[in-house]
Every structure is written in C-alpha cells, then in structure tokens.
Design an enzyme around this catalytic site. Structure first.
Site, PDB file in Angstrom:
ATOM      1  N   TYR A 100      -3.146 -51.701   2.164  1.00 47.17           N
ATOM      2  CA  TYR A 100      -3.839 -52.522   1.178  1.00 47.17           C
ATOM      3  C   TYR A 100      -2.806 -53.193   0.283  1.00 47.17           C
ATOM      4  CZ  TYR A 100      -6.596 -53.835  -2.904  1.00 47.17           C
ATOM      5  OH  TYR A 100      -7.178 -54.556  -3.921  1.00 47.17           O
ATOM      6  N   GLU A 139      -6.098 -60.780  -2.301  1.00 50.16           N
ATOM      7  CA  GLU A 139      -6.163 -59.423  -1.744  1.00 50.16           C
ATOM      8  C   GLU A 139      -6.135 -59.461  -0.224  1.00 50.16           C
ATOM      9  OE1 GLU A 139      -9.258 -56.189  -3.002  1.00 50.16           O
ATOM     10  OE2 GLU A 139      -9.885 -56.980  -1.054  1.00 50.16           O
TER      11      GLU A 139
END
Ligand code: GDP
Ligand code: MN
Length: 387
Positions: free
Chosen positions: A101, A189
C-alpha cells in the site's frame, strides 16, 4: 473531485508508474474487448467513485473473451454503495506475489504531504491498520526537501518491508509526489501496489482526489468530469456559478449564503440546536432577485428540504432585491408547503421587510443568525419549545 480508477491510472502512466494494459467499456458486447487485444485472463472492474469494489462484487475475473463479455453485460449499470457503474475497466490480470500500500495525502497536523506506506496492503488495509499498526508507516515529507532517501528507508524499516524493492518503491513514491503537487491533489493512493511474480512493482488500483478549486488549471482533468456521477443539483448550480454542497441525506434544512464563512457559521448554529442540514449553497457575490430565486429553486429541487434559510450580509447588496428574489421563488409551485427564513443585512432593509410582508407568503424575516436559528426551530417544532 474523486477520479475514476482509469482516470487515476492515466495520470500514473503520464508520470511513469506502471499499470496494466486495459480498455474502458461502456456498452455491452465483445468487440471492444477483442479489439483491445488483451492477454487473458483479465480483470473486470466497475468504475465508480468509491473504494471497496472488490468486496462489493465490483471486481471480477474472466478467462476468455466470451466470459469477459458476459460479465461486462452483468456489471454495467451495477450499483456499488450508491454509485452506478456506467463504465468498466478491463485489464490484463497480473500474477502477483504481494500486495503493498502507498499513498500521499495532505496532512493537516504536520501541514505537509504525508506518505502512508505498508507492505501489508490490499483489500484488508483497514484491518492491518487495526490489528498491526506497526506495519503501517506515516512519514511527513518536507515540501522543501522532497522525497529524500531517508523517507523511503524509514518507511520500509519501520514496517519490515523487503528492502530489495527499495529503489523501485523510491521511484514510485517520487513520481506520485510529483503528481500530487502538479495536479493539486488531496490524495493519491495505490492499493494494491503489487509485486508481480517477476519482482516488479505495479499499480493494480488507483485513487486520485483533486482539489476542485484547481480545476480551472487542469483542462485534462476537467474534461473527465462529465464521466463522473454527480448530484443533479451540484451540476445545475455550477452552471450558474453557485456552489451546492450536499450535507446530510436525512437533513431537511437548506442553507444559503453569500460567503462560505457565514455559511459555515449558519450550519454550526443550526447543528448545535440539534437540527440537520440537508444541503448548503454558496451564492457567491452579486445577489440579484433573479439569482436568489434561481438558488432557491435549485435548493427545492431536493425533495428532502422543507425549510430554506437564506442568510445575506452585503455592504452593497440591496435587501429589497433579496426579498424580491425570495418572493419570486416562494410563488413557484415547487415551493408549496415549504418555509423560508430570511436574514439580511444591507441597503433598503426596511423596504425588503415590506415586500415580504405584502407577499403573504410563508417567509419569516429574522434579525441576525442566532435569532434566525430560533425561528427555524420554532417553525419546525412549534412555539414554546424554542429556547
Ligand atoms: P478495490 O476493492 O475497489 O480497492 O479494487 P482493487 O482494484 O484494489 O481490487 C481488489 C482486489 O482484487 C485487489 O486487492 C487484488 O487482490 C485483486 N486484484 C485486482 N486486480 C488484480 C490482478 O490483476 N491480479 C490479481 N492477482 N489480483 C487482482
Ligand atoms: Mn484497491
């Protein structure tokens, strides 16, 4: 403005972040899928402005073009958390070894961009945050220094990430960081940032949130706006230069004002009194009768709004104009059964009061914001209860 995955990935590509080859589908049939010449299997992904699609059935896998076309037919128009999938992204499926992530957001506390990184990413990143917070690093990036080596080193060391991917991760974060600034984003993101079986980092998903105020500078992004699902009132308001902000679905008060600061004060006081705002509308400058009437009409386009509160403070705004606008709006059929509270300050205030009184419409004129809030409360709950 939240971009769709394929729009976010177009920006990733522009900055050199690897993404899968794919095609956007907006109608049933297999021609477009075949023409894209993808390697199978593929992943079919609903394009909606919300995350968690995987868990909501918005991410499916297909082995053949026939299966892909069938799934596309099923997924087009599907609802995911209130968003309709009008488009699908079909990409070549990657064989992956790990899901990481990485994101950069604007952090209010450190007043700087904040890198959030974890080698335990994917659909359960929230779970990781809850159960193993040590495996998530939050590293402020000094805007003067930029993404220095120690930022990446620290993020990887703290979370126990495999350092053989250090240079790759550093390269990606640097690219994201440039995108973050160039596009006035509030969030970029990648989740998952996957490591494929060949050891390469690749963005399997993409989220980009752009500050609406920067859209005039970003012609490429503005053009994407048409593809996004937006509230009809937001679109209608924007066309005439109002800002319409949906607040709470179950609220029933519509507030409008000629300045965002006063709008927020109104919202605060109404909320403090235990009432709920459905939507707010910023009129901007120049409150003519026609514009006031137009704004009320847009606000009443929301069925849930039963009470409209107009709060105007203007040195040169003529209150009689505001009153005339309110009267025009309240004579329209869509205003039947609705209440309007009017607080105004400026030139010709007395005449404004006369105009409202003579109209005999359900318009209450109040002095100052606190009194107006009391008036709204009494209208909603009757006399005697107002504190
Ligand atoms: P989200 O649920 O809206 O965040 O959608 P994602 O694009 O992140 O997809 C959800 C999950 O599907 C990912 O976390 C992966 O586990 C899986 N996934 C998506 N694309 C691929 C792919 O190309 N290959 C593999 N192996 N898994 C994928
Ligand atoms: Mn994702």
């Amino acid at each position: 403005m939240k971009l769709l995955e394929y729009q976010a990935k177009a920006l990733f590509e522009k900055y050199g972040v690897a993404v899968q080859k794919g095609v956007v589908i907006d109608a049933p049939g297999d021609e477009k899928i075949r023409a894209a010449d993808l390697r199978f299997p593929v992943v079919i992904k609903a394009q909606v402005q919300t995350g968690g699609r995987g868990k909501a059935g918005g991410v499916k896998f297909a082995e053949t073009p026939e299966e892909a076309a069938r799934l596309c037919g099923e997924m087009l128009g599907m609802d995911i958390r209130g968003f309709t999938a009008k488009e699908l992204l079909v990409v070549e499926k990657k064989e992956i070894a790990q899901e990481w992530y990485a994101s950069i957001m604007l952090d209010r506390y450190t007043k700087s961009p904040l890198l959030i990184f974890s080698p335990v990413g994917g659909m359960d990143i929230e779970e990781t945050a809850r159960t193993s917070p040590g495996r998530i690093a939050k590293v402020p990036i000094d805007p003067i220094r930029g993404v220095k080596d120690y930022v990446i080193t620290y993020a990887m060391d703290k979370t126990g990430a495999d350092k053989q991917y250090r240079d790759q991760l550093g390269g990606i974060v640097e690219k994201l960081y440039r995108l973050f600034f160039d596009y006035y984003t509030m969030l970029v993101e990648i989740n998952p940032l996957a490591i494929d079986t060949g050891g390469k980092l690749i963005a399997l998903d993409g989220k980009v949130e752009i500050d609406d105020n920067a859209l005039p500078f970003l012609s490429d992004v503005s053009a994407w706006r048409d593809k996004l699902q937006e509230d009809p009132q937001v679109i209608e308001a924007r066309k005439v230069n109002f800002l319409f902000i949906p607040v709470e679905d179950d609220g029933d008060i519509g507030v409008m004002s000629n300045g965002s600061g006063m709008l927020m004060s109104c919202i605060d006081l109404i909320t403090k009194k235990g009432m709920k705002i459905h939507a707010a509308l910023d009129l901007g400058g120049g409150a003519t009768a026609e514009r006031i009437a137009e704004a009320v009409r847009i606000m009443l386009g929301r069925k849930a709004v039963s009470t409209v509160f107009i709060c105007i403070f203007g040195g040169i705004t003529r209150c009689d104009e505001v009153a005339r606008g309110a009267v025009i709006a309240m004579q329209k059929p869509e205003a039947a059964g609705k209440n309007l509270i009017l607080r105004m300050e400026g030139t010709n205030k007395e005449e404004a009061g006369r105009i409202v009184a003579e109209s005999k419409l359900p318009i209450t004129v109040a002095e100052g914001i606190p009194n107006s809030v009391e008036a709204i409360y009494r209208l909603k709950y009757g006399e005697g209860k107002g504190a």
